[in-house]
Design a protein around this motif. Sequence first.
Motif, PDB file in Angstrom:
ATOM      1  N   ALA A   1      14.343   0.631  13.870  1.00  0.00           N
ATOM      2  CA  ALA A   1      15.377  -0.285  14.359  1.00  0.00           C
ATOM      3  C   ALA A   1      15.439  -1.537  13.493  1.00  0.00           C
ATOM      4  N   GLU A   2      14.309  -1.883  12.905  1.00  0.00           N
ATOM      5  CA  GLU A   2      14.284  -3.064  12.050  1.00  0.00           C
ATOM      6  C   GLU A   2      14.688  -2.743  10.625  1.00  0.00           C
ATOM      7  N   GLY A   3      14.899  -1.463  10.367  1.00  0.00           N
ATOM      8  CA  GLY A   3      15.347  -1.086   9.036  1.00  0.00           C
ATOM      9  C   GLY A   3      14.224  -0.941   8.027  1.00  0.00           C
ATOM     10  N   LEU A   4      12.977  -0.971   8.482  1.00  0.00           N
ATOM     11  CA  LEU A   4      11.859  -0.846   7.545  1.00  0.00           C
ATOM     12  C   LEU A   4      11.584   0.603   7.178  1.00  0.00           C
ATOM     13  N   VAL A   5      11.938   1.500   8.076  1.00  0.00           N
ATOM     14  CA  VAL A   5      11.819   2.918   7.761  1.00  0.00           C
ATOM     15  C   VAL A   5      13.122   3.604   8.174  1.00  0.00           C
TER      16      VAL A   5
ATOM     17  N   GLU B   1       0.825  -1.210   0.000  1.00  0.00           N
ATOM     18  CA  GLU B   1       0.000   0.000   0.000  1.00  0.00           C
ATOM     19  C   GLU B   1       0.859   1.259   0.000  1.00  0.00           C
ATOM     20  N   LEU B   2       1.958   1.178   0.710  1.00  0.00           N
ATOM     21  CA  LEU B   2       2.838   2.345   0.748  1.00  0.00           C
ATOM     22  C   LEU B   2       4.151   1.991   0.084  1.00  0.00           C
ATOM     23  N   ARG B   3       4.518   2.840  -0.824  1.00  0.00           N
ATOM     24  CA  ARG B   3       5.696   2.518  -1.625  1.00  0.00           C
ATOM     25  C   ARG B   3       6.991   2.984  -0.985  1.00  0.00           C
ATOM     26  N   PRO B   4       8.030   2.191  -1.165  1.00  0.00           N
ATOM     27  CA  PRO B   4       9.363   2.524  -0.641  1.00  0.00           C
ATOM     28  C   PRO B   4       9.785   3.918  -1.065  1.00  0.00           C
ATOM     29  N   GLY B   5      10.376   4.644  -0.129  1.00  0.00           N
ATOM     30  CA  GLY B   5      10.841   5.986  -0.425  1.00  0.00           C
ATOM     31  C   GLY B   5       9.844   7.051  -0.028  1.00  0.00           C
ATOM     32  N   ASP B   6       8.582   6.667   0.096  1.00  0.00           N
ATOM     33  CA  ASP B   6       7.547   7.627   0.458  1.00  0.00           C
ATOM     34  C   ASP B   6       7.795   8.216   1.840  1.00  0.00           C
ATOM     35  N   PRO B   7       7.586   9.518   1.977  1.00  0.00           N
ATOM     36  CA  PRO B   7       7.659  10.126   3.316  1.00  0.00           C
ATOM     37  C   PRO B   7       6.411   9.749   4.099  1.00  0.00           C
ATOM     38  N   ILE B   8       6.545   9.719   5.417  1.00  0.00           N
ATOM     39  CA  ILE B   8       5.413   9.382   6.275  1.00  0.00           C
ATOM     40  C   ILE B   8       4.912  10.640   6.953  1.00  0.00           C
ATOM     41  N   ARG B   9       3.719  11.067   6.580  1.00  0.00           N
ATOM     42  CA  ARG B   9       3.122  12.249   7.208  1.00  0.00           C
ATOM     43  C   ARG B   9       2.411  11.788   8.466  1.00  0.00           C
ATOM     44  N   GLN B  10       3.016  12.095   9.601  1.00  0.00           N
ATOM     45  CA  GLN B  10       2.512  11.554  10.858  1.00  0.00           C
ATOM     46  C   GLN B  10       1.080  11.971  11.144  1.00  0.00           C
ATOM     47  N   ASP B  11       0.785  13.232  10.909  1.00  0.00           N
ATOM     48  CA  ASP B  11      -0.545  13.736  11.230  1.00  0.00           C
ATOM     49  C   ASP B  11      -1.613  12.995  10.435  1.00  0.00           C
ATOM     50  N   ALA B  12      -1.403  12.889   9.147  1.00  0.00           N
ATOM     51  CA  ALA B  12      -2.377  12.238   8.280  1.00  0.00           C
ATOM     52  C   ALA B  12      -2.529  10.767   8.638  1.00  0.00           C
ATOM     53  N   LEU B  13      -1.384  10.107   8.810  1.00  0.00           N
ATOM     54  CA  LEU B  13      -1.423   8.678   9.098  1.00  0.00           C
ATOM     55  C   LEU B  13      -2.083   8.407  10.442  1.00  0.00           C
ATOM     56  N   ALA B  14      -1.747   9.224  11.438  1.00  0.00           N
ATOM     57  CA  ALA B  14      -2.346   9.052  12.758  1.00  0.00           C
ATOM     58  C   ALA B  14      -3.860   9.223  12.668  1.00  0.00           C
ATOM     59  N   ALA B  15      -4.271  10.208  11.931  1.00  0.00           N
ATOM     60  CA  ALA B  15      -5.704  10.458  11.784  1.00  0.00           C
ATOM     61  C   ALA B  15      -6.379   9.272  11.091  1.00  0.00           C
ATOM     62  N   ARG B  16      -5.735   8.768  10.066  1.00  0.00           N
ATOM     63  CA  ARG B  16      -6.305   7.644   9.326  1.00  0.00           C
ATOM     64  C   ARG B  16      -6.455   6.415  10.212  1.00  0.00           C
ATOM     65  N   LEU B  17      -5.514   6.226  11.122  1.00  0.00           N
ATOM     66  CA  LEU B  17      -5.562   5.067  12.014  1.00  0.00           C
ATOM     67  C   LEU B  17      -6.336   5.382  13.294  1.00  0.00           C
ATOM     68  N   ASP B  18      -6.744   6.629  13.421  1.00  0.00           N
ATOM     69  CA  ASP B  18      -7.524   7.050  14.582  1.00  0.00           C
ATOM     70  C   ASP B  18      -6.767   6.868  15.897  1.00  0.00           C
TER      71      ASP B  18
END
Lengths: 222, 222
Positions: free
Chosen positions: B61-65, B29-46
Amino acid sequence: MSGTVERRRPPTAQQFVLEELRRAITTGELRPGDPIRQDALAARLDVSRVPLREALKTLEAEGLVVHHVHRGYFFAELSLADLEEIYRIRQLLETEAVRAALARMPDGLTGTLERIQEEVERAADAGDVTAMAEANRRFHFTLIEASGMPRLVRLIATLWDATDAYRALYYAEDPHRERAVHEHRAVVSAVGEADGTAAVRWLDEHREHAVAALREVLGRTD
Amino acid sequence: MSGTVERRRPPTAQQFVLEELRRAITTGELRPGDPIRQDALAARLDVSRVPLREALKTLEAEGLVVHHVHRGYFFAELSLADLEEIYRIRQLLETEAVRAALARMPDGLTGTLERIQEEVERAADAGDVTAMAEANRRFHFTLIEASGMPRLVRLIATLWDATDAYRALYYAEDPHRERAVHEHRAVVSAVGEADGTAAVRWLDEHREHAVAALREVLGRTD
DNA sequence: CCATTCAATACTGGATCCAATATCCGATCT
DNA sequence: AGATCGGATATTGGATCCAGTATTGAATGG
């Protein structure tokens, strides 16, 4: 007192906290198994609990602390079995790294190692344990990073971090420093001749001596 | 809508977020390299940004981001070289784990593997990629955990997590599932005979096929 | 006297709010 | 016109505050 001799603080509070916690762990200020009272610790470091908790998450991933939901973080207790396991894993990974490094043999590797080795020896002679530990780490990671395998380097670094608390202990004793210096020299000369097998053998010995010392120390206290 | 068919949410928001992010990564769903907008993502996950950030620290720490100070988190981009490096490290660590497991040979290991293998085959036949990936993981980790080396198990688990996004891709194709089933059977029989060398050889092959597929896929898209 | 229950307390998990930094875009100068 | 500077805006980092859970200890019953 502000802004005199004190080391510059990292740009973010988390990084500051992270450094402080690592230092506290290496110096043995906080004993394994102890619960971490976030409120008290945050107050002592003069930050809020948010950056503290983020730093703890990082340490958790490295295995330095463990976390129980709704009960909090605890400093990880490393049993002798844990330490032996970590050293065994290090052996596997570092062997790979060194082999890869010598296969690539980047320009100036031997020279760099020799230069760092001089620093190691100066620190060893001076009996400066902290400087010794620091130069020692630079020595090993210069070699490991020459592998050109960044993930491997990261993993190995994590394993080193996990045992930092015990490494300082090792280098506190004169004969240990002495022996480490000799083993380093052997490694340098093996690298100079691009002899991977010899380098690996010496590094194995280097590590084995550290484990033997730990076995002795932990065997009598536990 | 509450408490109907939806999967039960984990006890803490961080764990929920973590699972969601992992799932989002594996499903692409989310492509490598994409920035993570915390506000939007937090809102989406409620949830608020606090548990989100803690989950991201774990993933970091796991190297995924990856994380850049004051710039935020980005989904890690795994190059083919990264993937090959990860699989190489897995080979080193899993070989050790399997060897240790067969040296200890805990009671019922073979039986448990056979049971899980049946699940793998059912999922493979049904073409259920998710179930296949899940059962496959259980199969491998049952074997790996039999090593009795908890830290080693954790490290290997981290490496698996890092490549989750690509594994589902592999099992999406029929012939791959078929081949995996055969390789698993060979592993089970090697374990039954306590033949560590054979088990390791088959696992190496198993992994090598996955890498070859990745090489193909990434080679033509990059 | 010991086990059990229940309430008070302490601490963690999470939400909201504020501060600091980076980015973006237009104005200005060469 | 192009580059550079400066300010508006978006986004992260951090502090404070609130809610929920585990723990502790005292009271009660066996």
